[in-house]
Design a protein around this motif. Structure first.
Motif, PDB file in Angstrom:
ATOM      1  N   LYS A 271       0.839  -1.189   0.000  1.00 51.28           N
ATOM      2  CA  LYS A 271       0.000   0.000   0.000  1.00 51.28           C
ATOM      3  C   LYS A 271       0.875   1.240   0.000  1.00 51.28           C
ATOM      4  O   LYS A 271       1.873   1.301   0.696  1.00 51.28           O
ATOM      5  CB  LYS A 271      -0.913   0.001   1.224  1.00 51.28           C
ATOM      6  CG  LYS A 271      -1.914  -1.128   1.183  1.00 51.28           C
ATOM      7  CD  LYS A 271      -2.846  -1.100   2.342  1.00 51.28           C
ATOM      8  CE  LYS A 271      -3.823  -2.250   2.206  1.00 51.28           C
ATOM      9  NZ  LYS A 271      -4.803  -2.288   3.251  1.00 51.28           N
TER      10      LYS A 271
ATOM     11  N   THR B 283       0.732   5.185   0.864  1.00 53.11           N
ATOM     12  CA  THR B 283      -0.104   6.141   1.573  1.00 53.11           C
ATOM     13  C   THR B 283       0.531   7.519   1.469  1.00 53.11           C
ATOM     14  O   THR B 283       1.739   7.652   1.328  1.00 53.11           O
ATOM     15  CB  THR B 283      -0.251   5.780   3.065  1.00 53.11           C
ATOM     16  OG1 THR B 283       1.032   5.807   3.672  1.00 53.11           O
ATOM     17  CG2 THR B 283      -0.879   4.414   3.236  1.00 53.11           C
TER      18      THR B 283
ATOM     19  N   ILE C 191      -5.024   9.184   2.582  1.00 50.82           N
ATOM     20  CA  ILE C 191      -5.610   8.378   1.519  1.00 50.82           C
ATOM     21  C   ILE C 191      -4.688   7.185   1.271  1.00 50.82           C
ATOM     22  O   ILE C 191      -3.481   7.343   1.184  1.00 50.82           O
ATOM     23  CB  ILE C 191      -5.797   9.212   0.242  1.00 50.82           C
ATOM     24  CG1 ILE C 191      -6.815  10.333   0.508  1.00 50.82           C
ATOM     25  CG2 ILE C 191      -6.228   8.344  -0.921  1.00 50.82           C
ATOM     26  CD1 ILE C 191      -6.912  11.360  -0.588  1.00 50.82           C
ATOM     27  N   THR C 192      -5.267   5.983   1.183  1.00 50.85           N
ATOM     28  CA  THR C 192      -4.482   4.772   0.965  1.00 50.85           C
ATOM     29  C   THR C 192      -4.774   4.222  -0.424  1.00 50.85           C
ATOM     30  O   THR C 192      -5.922   4.133  -0.834  1.00 50.85           O
ATOM     31  CB  THR C 192      -4.839   3.705   2.027  1.00 50.85           C
ATOM     32  OG1 THR C 192      -4.655   4.261   3.323  1.00 50.85           O
ATOM     33  CG2 THR C 192      -3.975   2.476   1.880  1.00 50.85           C
ATOM     34  N   ARG C 193      -3.718   3.836  -1.135  1.00 48.81           N
ATOM     35  CA  ARG C 193      -3.851   3.279  -2.480  1.00 48.81           C
ATOM     36  C   ARG C 193      -3.206   1.899  -2.489  1.00 48.81           C
ATOM     37  O   ARG C 193      -2.147   1.721  -1.890  1.00 48.81           O
ATOM     38  CB  ARG C 193      -3.160   4.166  -3.497  1.00 48.81           C
ATOM     39  CG  ARG C 193      -3.642   5.618  -3.443  1.00 48.81           C
ATOM     40  CD  ARG C 193      -2.761   6.528  -4.281  1.00 48.81           C
ATOM     41  NE  ARG C 193      -2.961   7.919  -3.972  1.00 48.81           N
ATOM     42  CZ  ARG C 193      -3.961   8.671  -4.405  1.00 48.81           C
ATOM     43  NH1 ARG C 193      -4.893   8.141  -5.163  1.00 48.81           N
ATOM     44  NH2 ARG C 193      -4.051   9.931  -4.085  1.00 48.81           N
TER      45      ARG C 193
ATOM     46  N   ILE D  68      -7.281   0.229  -6.065  1.00 44.80           N
ATOM     47  CA  ILE D  68      -8.126   0.604  -4.927  1.00 44.80           C
ATOM     48  C   ILE D  68      -7.591   1.863  -4.265  1.00 44.80           C
ATOM     49  O   ILE D  68      -6.399   1.967  -3.982  1.00 44.80           O
ATOM     50  CB  ILE D  68      -8.188  -0.522  -3.876  1.00 44.80           C
ATOM     51  CG1 ILE D  68      -8.845  -1.764  -4.462  1.00 44.80           C
ATOM     52  CG2 ILE D  68      -8.935  -0.063  -2.619  1.00 44.80           C
ATOM     53  CD1 ILE D  68      -8.834  -2.954  -3.527  1.00 44.80           C
ATOM     54  N   THR D  69      -8.487   2.799  -4.016  1.00 45.15           N
ATOM     55  CA  THR D  69      -8.151   4.002  -3.256  1.00 45.15           C
ATOM     56  C   THR D  69      -9.144   4.101  -2.111  1.00 45.15           C
ATOM     57  O   THR D  69     -10.356   4.105  -2.333  1.00 45.15           O
ATOM     58  CB  THR D  69      -8.244   5.263  -4.143  1.00 45.15           C
ATOM     59  OG1 THR D  69      -7.374   5.092  -5.266  1.00 45.15           O
ATOM     60  CG2 THR D  69      -7.849   6.503  -3.364  1.00 45.15           C
ATOM     61  N   LYS D  70      -8.623   4.153  -0.879  1.00 45.03           N
ATOM     62  CA  LYS D  70      -9.477   4.218   0.310  1.00 45.03           C
ATOM     63  C   LYS D  70      -9.427   5.624   0.898  1.00 45.03           C
ATOM     64  O   LYS D  70      -8.355   6.185   1.113  1.00 45.03           O
ATOM     65  CB  LYS D  70      -8.998   3.205   1.353  1.00 45.03           C
ATOM     66  CG  LYS D  70      -9.859   3.173   2.595  1.00 45.03           C
ATOM     67  CD  LYS D  70      -9.347   2.126   3.578  1.00 45.03           C
ATOM     68  CE  LYS D  70     -10.182   2.129   4.837  1.00 45.03           C
ATOM     69  NZ  LYS D  70      -9.657   1.163   5.814  1.00 45.03           N
TER      70      LYS D  70
ATOM     71  N   LYS E 284     -12.843   8.121   6.832  1.00 43.95           N
ATOM     72  CA  LYS E 284     -14.080   8.747   7.297  1.00 43.95           C
ATOM     73  C   LYS E 284     -13.815  10.196   7.679  1.00 43.95           C
ATOM     74  O   LYS E 284     -12.740  10.535   8.153  1.00 43.95           O
ATOM     75  CB  LYS E 284     -14.624   8.001   8.512  1.00 43.95           C
ATOM     76  CG  LYS E 284     -15.177   6.651   8.193  1.00 43.95           C
ATOM     77  CD  LYS E 284     -15.726   5.992   9.440  1.00 43.95           C
ATOM     78  CE  LYS E 284     -16.210   4.595   9.103  1.00 43.95           C
ATOM     79  NZ  LYS E 284     -16.726   3.887  10.259  1.00 43.95           N
TER      80      LYS E 284
END
Length: 143
Positions: free
Chosen positions: A11, A13, A17-19, A35-37, A40
């Protein structure tokens, strides 16, 4: 498409934001992340599609000039909200002509370096005006 990504399964980071690119699926075929997270509590920003219009209201007929102007406009719209490339989580690219990937990625890499967002590319028959050849929509998030 050229595949410049050298990492998979780990990952990347940039603070919030995590990719990532999962190990159990094929590597990306271009300069994007699977994937990009977004954490919240982030503010979500969605731009209208940016086009190759210059500050004088002119849309050049040359495709790569439109690409350059589009990236300039992306930087301007992001700057209006104090957003940077690391805030970009998703990019949608719509093109009416075959993309010159060497040129496109030279502009793309100026914006992203190697911290790529998720991306979708679609070739379509036409955009909002007949002279528009490329349109790029940005999704961004910021804590």
């Amino acid at each position: 498409m050229q595949n410049k990504l050298k990492w998979r399964g780990n990952k990347m980071t940039n603070g919030k934001i995590t990719r990532s690119n999962p190990l159990d699926m094929p590597a990306p075929v271009g300069n994007y992340t699977h994937i990009t997270k977004i954490p919240k509590g982030s503010d979500l920003f969605v731009t209208s599609g940016q086009i190759g219009l210059d500050l004088n209201g002119h849309i050049p007929s040359n495709f790569n000039e439109q690409v350059s102007n589009t990236f300039t406009n992306i930087k301007r719209v992001l700057g209006s909200e104090q957003l940077k490339s690391e805030n970009i989580i998703k990019v949608n690219v719509w093109s009416t002509e075959k993309i010159d990937w060497n040129f496109f990625y030279s502009e793309w890499d100026k914006l992203f370096d190697t911290d790529y967002p998720a991306m979708t590319i679609g070739y379509i028959v036409e955009l909002g005006l007949p002279e528009i050849k490329i349109e790029i929509e940005i999704w961004a998030a910021k804590m």
